[in-house]
Each structure stands twice: as structure tokens, then as C-alpha cells.
Scaffold this active site. Structure first.
Site, PDB file in Angstrom:
ATOM      1  N   HIS A  67       0.843  -1.197   0.000  1.00  0.00           N
ATOM      2  CA  HIS A  67       0.000   0.000   0.000  1.00  0.00           C
ATOM      3  C   HIS A  67       0.874   1.243   0.000  1.00  0.00           C
ATOM      4  O   HIS A  67       2.046   1.203   0.372  1.00  0.00           O
ATOM      5  CB  HIS A  67      -0.924   0.016   1.227  1.00  0.00           C
ATOM      6  CG  HIS A  67      -0.196  -0.010   2.536  1.00  0.00           C
ATOM      7  ND1 HIS A  67       0.283  -1.186   3.089  1.00  0.00           N
ATOM      8  CD2 HIS A  67       0.159   0.964   3.402  1.00  0.00           C
ATOM      9  CE1 HIS A  67       0.874  -0.928   4.232  1.00  0.00           C
ATOM     10  NE2 HIS A  67       0.822   0.383   4.447  1.00  0.00           N
ATOM     11  N   CYS A 210       2.131   3.540  11.624  1.00  0.00           N
ATOM     12  CA  CYS A 210       3.031   3.028  10.597  1.00  0.00           C
ATOM     13  C   CYS A 210       3.361   4.179   9.645  1.00  0.00           C
ATOM     14  O   CYS A 210       2.726   5.235   9.701  1.00  0.00           O
ATOM     15  CB  CYS A 210       2.423   1.844   9.852  1.00  0.00           C
ATOM     16  SG  CYS A 210       0.972   2.242   8.849  1.00  0.00           S
TER      17      CYS A 210
END
Length: 694
Positions: A67, A210
Site C-alpha cells: 500500500h 506506521c
């Protein structure tokens, strides 16, 4: 979610077209391109690869979630692929058979990110992933992901000790609801039957984050929450995602018995968690082993261990994963100091250079503007610029040392780090002394923090004890042990730079040019830049050797983006449309000495771009040294040409290196395009098939 995925974005036979994570990302991304969700395939894949390089996106349980946020994404999109053979995404338990490619626009809003986070949480549901593995059509899989079709509901109260694959009941006639003990012991032994559970459940607060804040952030939160339910622990999670975050209530944090940080970017406002038992790990640990983290924080609480700042020792994430070596940690600590020092370098250096430009080299002999300043006298204004720049330069070594220590030990490292840096400046140990002082200060504070402290004294540790003890130790070592040898080494280095001539100077120019262009703004680039700035700060009015080094470093650093800009101009067909657009911006970035302007090209084709950039940088560094060019400003690119000694040969050196790099990258890309495997136009089906086959 209904707009993010459709049957056209599902590939249930991904293994037939892809056997690597790069090929899988390309196959799924091509479906996004076909629907107009991605505007440039290669540019988007470069962003996916850059995200993958930060941290593998494979998860336990056979899941891969590549992603990224990308300027090449027109709307939030999700593509799903299923591989019968599995594709390695770096998960500890092996290849992934369920692959989700998540594409978010660079400016995705909160609503879109909430949808993506909802998917990330569902991936922690075994019934959801099982249903995806059993789906027989693309429509069915897309409906499951959208939520149009529900997966079998999981057991709301799972038994962690229950066999997930039980055999037949050995006693089919057993009463499923047996009566309680008909004759309980009226006088139970309290030691035998005491309930070990406390009056209230153990309470944990957690923070997950993240690099992109899209998937792992929310998956770790969901994983910790589920594990807390199984373990009988109350857990509240703060997700610090891309769209910002909502802080946990202060009362919730105050009532917590322990803290879990599962993160790969710095925890924001982490001082809120000070004084509590803390487990600090990467975000993937929060996804893959939440029960272990809960057990670890409970053990720490039982032993009375606390963390002063409630965070891992390094705010630049020096700890990383458990297996990260000291070499990597050292590099990150040093980069922390350099990154905080650079703004002082730019401000002070440019002010000094402007002072020289306006008032000439005699400006260094001007009296203090406090005592002598004429509003109409240009020399007074030149002296003002010069003296302000000099003051800014006096902060370089203390800031370097202070923030190296900060990178190692967080805020408690700042005081001894700044003190050690100031001592290095006072004893003329210079840049090398600052490096040593920062490392020593950080190490001393980390050692003090490991000492078991009685609870009544913990409150004064960060504001009294640690600054006092660490500053005294650092001062002793810098003044009486290592300061003098480092000062002599610094003096010898300065003298060597001042005496550079001939082949020695050219060799140094080649080395500096290679370092500046190897990682395009990365650690080696910053080491070479810091070396030049260190000499400049020690010799603002001294020998020319340091000024020659600064000139060579800046000239070489300008080459990579300028070369990529030139290459896209003369042979645009060798580059993608996105790269040609980046090439236009690279002209300005290169002229401004922003080496990072070449990163998009290197990310897409590192084996051709990086060697070409290094060759041109080496040529420019060598020529700059050979021509004897000097530079008193640490930044500015072509905008400080008036401040450069031997300006015309200097520009000639930059032009030569740019031409060499551009010619090499055009040659190498031309050879690739001429090969039989690249006959198709960029992005056409033939090229896509070859890429998949490779």
C-alpha cells in the site's frame, strides 16, 4: 467501500500471472490503471516499492498488504488478488495467498482513510479471510470486501485453549448443562480456592502507527484489542494514522497499568505516557504477536519497571526491530544530530557569505555592531550579517552533540549533549568533538536510565538527577580525558585541508562526489555534507582548504537532479510521462542544491540511475578541486554563485558532471529499450506481459 473495489479489481488466479511481490503489485495496479484509478503505472509502482522498502507488508496468516499514498492515484482504490502458490511479502510465517493492493491519493481525506482502516481491522477476523479463500467468483470476493455479503460471524467469546479442529465428542450422551457441584465445601481453603484476579482487570493503553498510516496502524490496533479481550485485559488504543489522531483521554492514561507502543514512526506527544511500564516495538509486532506484548507489559508492571519518557530510547526509532545492528543505530543517531544542525548551517553560512559579498573579506575584522553601526553605511550592514551568521555558527557543534544524544536517549540526553558540545567548542575540538560528546552523553544517560531507582525518587530523575550526573560525567571526560586528543586531531585535519593541492585534492573531490551521489540525500550524502560543513564552521575566516571541500560537495550534489532533467529533455521517450514531469522540477531542485530531486528516477530504475549519477558527481568533485574553486556558503546552489571563488570554472565543473551523468543514463536506458524484452511502449500490454514473466 462500494466505490473502492469492484469485480474488475479482483484477480482470483494471481499466481498465473505473478510469482513475486513486484509482479503481483504490477498485475493489480494494471487493473487500477484500466479503470482510471491510477494515472501513471510506473510512478505508482515506484511509490509502492518505496513504501515496501521501509518495511515489508506481509502479515502472519498468509496476508500481503502492499500500500502507499501516491500523487498518481486519482481516487482511493483497493485491488485484491488470490494466489494458490503464495507470494513472499516478508511475513515471518511464509508467503501470502491473499494480497490487497491499497492505493490512496496523496491528499486522501478522513472518510476515505476510515474506510481503509475498517478493511485493515477486518483482516484480523479469521472468518473474513476464510470466506475470501473460499470465494469462487470475483463478484463474490468483491462483495465480501465491500461488506455487501457477510462472512460467518466469529465466536464473540473465543476460548484461547480450545482446539481449533476438535474431534468427535467422546461422550455424546454427556449433559451439555451439568448441575453445579451438589455438595460444595462449606469451609473452603482460602489458599486453595482464592481468586488470583485483582479487583479490576489490568488496564493497558496503546499507540499504533506506521509510515503511511493506512493499514498496519489499524490492524495492530484491532489485533491488540482482540488479544486484550481474550486475556481479560482492558485495552484502549490510540491510532496515529495519516489523517491525524484523537488523543486518549488523560484520565484513561492516568488509570492505565501499562503502555504498549507498536509503531514505526515517532509517537506523537509521548510524554503523556511517562512513568509507566512500557513495551516498545515495531508495528508489525502489534499485528503478529499481541498476546506476547500484553504478557510482557504485565511482567514489567509486576517488577515495577517504568520508562521515564514512556517511549523507546530513540525518538528517531533507533531501536527498530530487535535484530537491528549497532551500525544501523549509530547511523540513525548521527543523522538525528545532523538533521537538526542543518538549519543552523544554512542560516549561519548564508549570512556569513552575504556579509563577505557586501563588505568584502575585511568584514571579519569589523568591530561589533553593538558599538559601531551606521544606518547608511553598507559596511555596517555587511558586518551585521556576518556577525549574526557567526553567532548562528556557534550553535552548530552544541546542536549536533545535543541532538545525537537526543536520538539515543530522548529528552534526558539534551542537557549533557549540549554541555558536551559547548565544551568541544571551548577546547577547539570542533566538529569531531561534537560527535564524540553527543555519543558519550547519550551513552551515559542510557546507562543511568537502566539503574533501578526507588519509586519516591523517580519523579526527580528527569529534571534533576539525570541532567546533574550526566553533565558532570560528560564534562569530566571532555575536559580531562578525550578532549585534548580530539582537539589535536581536529587541528591536524584543518591543516591538512588547508594544504591540499594537486592529486590529493582531486582524489578527495572524487570521493566526496561519489558519496554525495550514491544515496541521493541519504546517510552517505549527509556524511559528506557534514564533513564539509564541519570544516566550514571551524574556518569561517581561515584557510581555503575547507572552502574548497564545501565547493566540491555542493557542486557534486547538484549533478544528479540536473542530469535527470537534462536526460528527460534530450531523450524524453526513454522516460515515463511522470518522469518527464519530474524532470521539469529537477531543473530547479538541482540548481538549488537539492540532491533529493533525483530520488524518483533512482527509485524507478536504481541500477541505471545511481551509477550514472555517481560517475557525474565524481567528475564534478574532481574538477572543482582541480580548478581551486571555493565556497563560504553551505547551501544555495547557483543562487550563491557570486560568493564562489573561480565561479566560471565552478559552473563548468557542474556542467561537465551533468553531461556525463545524463549521457550515461541515456545510454543505459537506451540499451534496455533496445533489448527484445522491451520492444513495447512504456505501459503497453506487451511490456506488462514481459514484466510479469520476469
Amino acid at each position: 467501500m462500494s466505490q473502492m473495489i469492484s469485480a474488475e479489481l479482483v484477480d482470483l488466479a494471481l499466481d498465473l500471472a505473478a510469482d513475486s511481490k513486484e509482479a503481483a503489485a504490477r498485475v493489480l495496479a494494471e487493473r487500477m490503471v484500466a479503470l482510471g484509478r491510477v494515472s501513471d503505472l510506473d510512478g505508482f509502482l515506484a511509490d509502492v516499492a518505496a513504501r515496501e522498502a521501509q518495511m515489508p507488508t506481509g502479515l502472519d496468516g498468509g496476508i500481503g498488504i502492499p500500500h502507499c499514498r501516491s500523487a498518481h492515484v486519482t481516487e482511493p482504490t483497493l485491488a485484491f488478488g488470490r494466489s494458490a502458490t503464495g507470494i513472499d511479502f516478508g511475513a515471518p510465517d511464509g508467503p501470502a495467498d491473499l494480497i490487497f493492493l491499497i492505493a490512496a491519493p496523496a491528499g486522501a481525506d478522513d472518510a476515505h482513510l476510515s474506510i481503509l482502516s475498517a478493511l485493515a481491522r477486518r483482516l484480523m477476523d479469521a472468518s473474513f479471510t476464510s470466506a475470501l479463500r473460499a470465494a469462487t467468483t470475483a463478484d463474490e470476493a468483491a462483495a465480501l470486501i465491500r461488506g455487501d455479503r457477510d462472512a460467518p460471524a466469529p465466536d464473540p467469546h473465543p476460548d484461547p485453549h480450545r482446539d481449533p479442529h476438535p474431534g468427535p465428542d467422546p461422550d455424546p450422551h454427556r449433559d451439555p448443562h451439568p448441575d453445579p457441584d451438589p455438595d460444595p465445601d462449606p469451609h473452603p481453603d482460602p489458599d486453595l480456592h482464592a481468586d488470583p484476579a485483582p479487583d479490576r482487570p489490568f488496564r493497558i493503553v496503546a499507540v499504533t502507527s506506521c509510515p503511511t498510516g493506512i493499514a498496519h496502524t489499524y490492524m495492530a490496533a484491532e489485533s491488540l484489542t482482540r488479544a486484550g479481550q481474550v486475556e481479560g485485559v482492558e485495552i484502549a488504543v490510540e491510532t496515529q494514522g495519516s489523517a491525524g489522531f484523537t488523543r486518549l483521554d488523560a484520565a484513561v492514561i492516568a488509570a492505565a497499568d501499562g503502555v504498549i507502543f507498536a509503531h514505526d514512526v515517532p509517537v506523537r506527544d509521548k510524554e503523556r505516557f511517562a512513568g509507566k511500564p512500557t513495551v516498545d516495538v515495531g508495528v508489525k509486532a502489534g499485528v503478529n504477536r499481541p498476546a506476547e506484548l500484553i504478557a510482557e507489559v504485565r511482567d514489567k508492571a509486576a517488577r515495577g519497571e517504568t520508562t521515564e519518557a514512556g517511549a523507546r530510547p530513540s525518538p528517531v526509532e533507533a531501536g527498530g526491530e530487535a535484530g537491528e545492528g549497532y551500525g544501523t543505530k549509530l547511523r540513525k543517531w548521527l543523522m538525528s544530530g545532523v538533521s537538526y544542525m542543518v538549519p543552523f548551517v544554512a542560516a549561519g553560512g548564508l549570512l556569513i557569505a552575504l556579509g563577505f559579498a557586501v563588505g568584502g573579506y575585511k568584514v571579519s575584522e569589523a568591530p561589533s555592531v553593538m558599538n559601531h553601526f551606521l544606518w547608511t553605511d553598507s559596511m555596517s550592514w555587511a558586518a551585521l550579517l556576518f556577525q549574526v551568521g557567526q553567532i548562528a555558527f556557534t550553535f552548530l557543534v552544541p546542536v549536533l552533540a545535543g541532538y545525537i544524544a537526543y536520538g539515543m536517549a530522548d529528552r534526558p540526553g539534551l542537557v549533557p549533549g549540549f554541555v558536551g558540545g559547548a565544551i568541544a567548542l571551548d577546547i577547539k575540538a570542533g566538529f569531531l568533538g561534537g560527535l564524540a560528546a553527543g555519543l558519550i552523553a547519550g551513552a551515559v544517560v542510557m546507562a543511568i536510565q537502566k539503574v533501578r531507582i526507588p519509586a519516591p525518587l523517580r519523579g526527580i530523575m528527569p529534571v534533576v538527577v539525570i541532567p546533574l550526573v550526566s553533565s558532570a560525567i560528560v564534562g569530566f571526560l571532555m575536559f580531562l580525558v578525550i578532549g585534548e586528543p580530539i582537539a589535536k586531531l581536529q587541528s591536524a585535519l584543518t591543516s591538512w585541508l588547508g594544504g591540499l593541492s594537486g592529486a590529493n585534492a582531486i582524489t578527495l573531490g572524487v570521493i566526496l562526489g561519489l558519496m554525495m551521489c550514491f544515496d541521493l540525500g541519504g546517510p552517505l550524502n549527509k556524511v559528506a555534507y557534514a564533513f564539509a560543513v564541519g570544516g566550514l564552521s571551524d574556518n569561517a575566516t581561515g584557510v581555503d582548504g575547507s572552502f574548497k571541500v564545501m565547493a566540491a560537495v555542493m557542486a557534486a550534489g547538484m549533478v544528479p537532479p540536473l542530469a535527470m532533467a537534462l536526460a528527460t529533455t534530450v531523450r524524453g521517450r526513454l522516460f515515463t510521462p511522470a518522469e518527464r514531469e519530474n524532470g521539469k522540477a529537477a531543473w530547479v531542485l538541482g540548481a538549488s542544491f537539492v540532491t533529493e530531486g533525483a530520488i524518483p528516477f533512482a527509485a524507478a530504475d536504481p541500477l541505471r540511475v545511481i551509477p550514472s549519477a555517481m560517475a557525474g558527481g565524481a567528475v564534478t568533485g574532481a574538477l572543482s578541486m582541480a580548478f581551486g574553486c571555493t565556497l563560504r556558503a553551505p547551501h544555495g546552489g547557483v543562487f550563491v554563485v557570486p560568493l564562489i571563488g573561480h565561479a566560471f570554472p565552478y559552473l563548468l565543473a557542474i556542467a561537465a558532471g551533468t553531461a556525463v551523468s545524463a549521457a550515461l543514463v541515456v545510454l543505459l536506458k537506451g540499451l534496455r529499450k533496445a533489448g527484445p524484452e522491451r520492444q513495447g511502449a512504456p505501459g503497453d500490454p506487451a511490456e506488462a506481459k514481459v514484466a510479469v514473466a520476469a
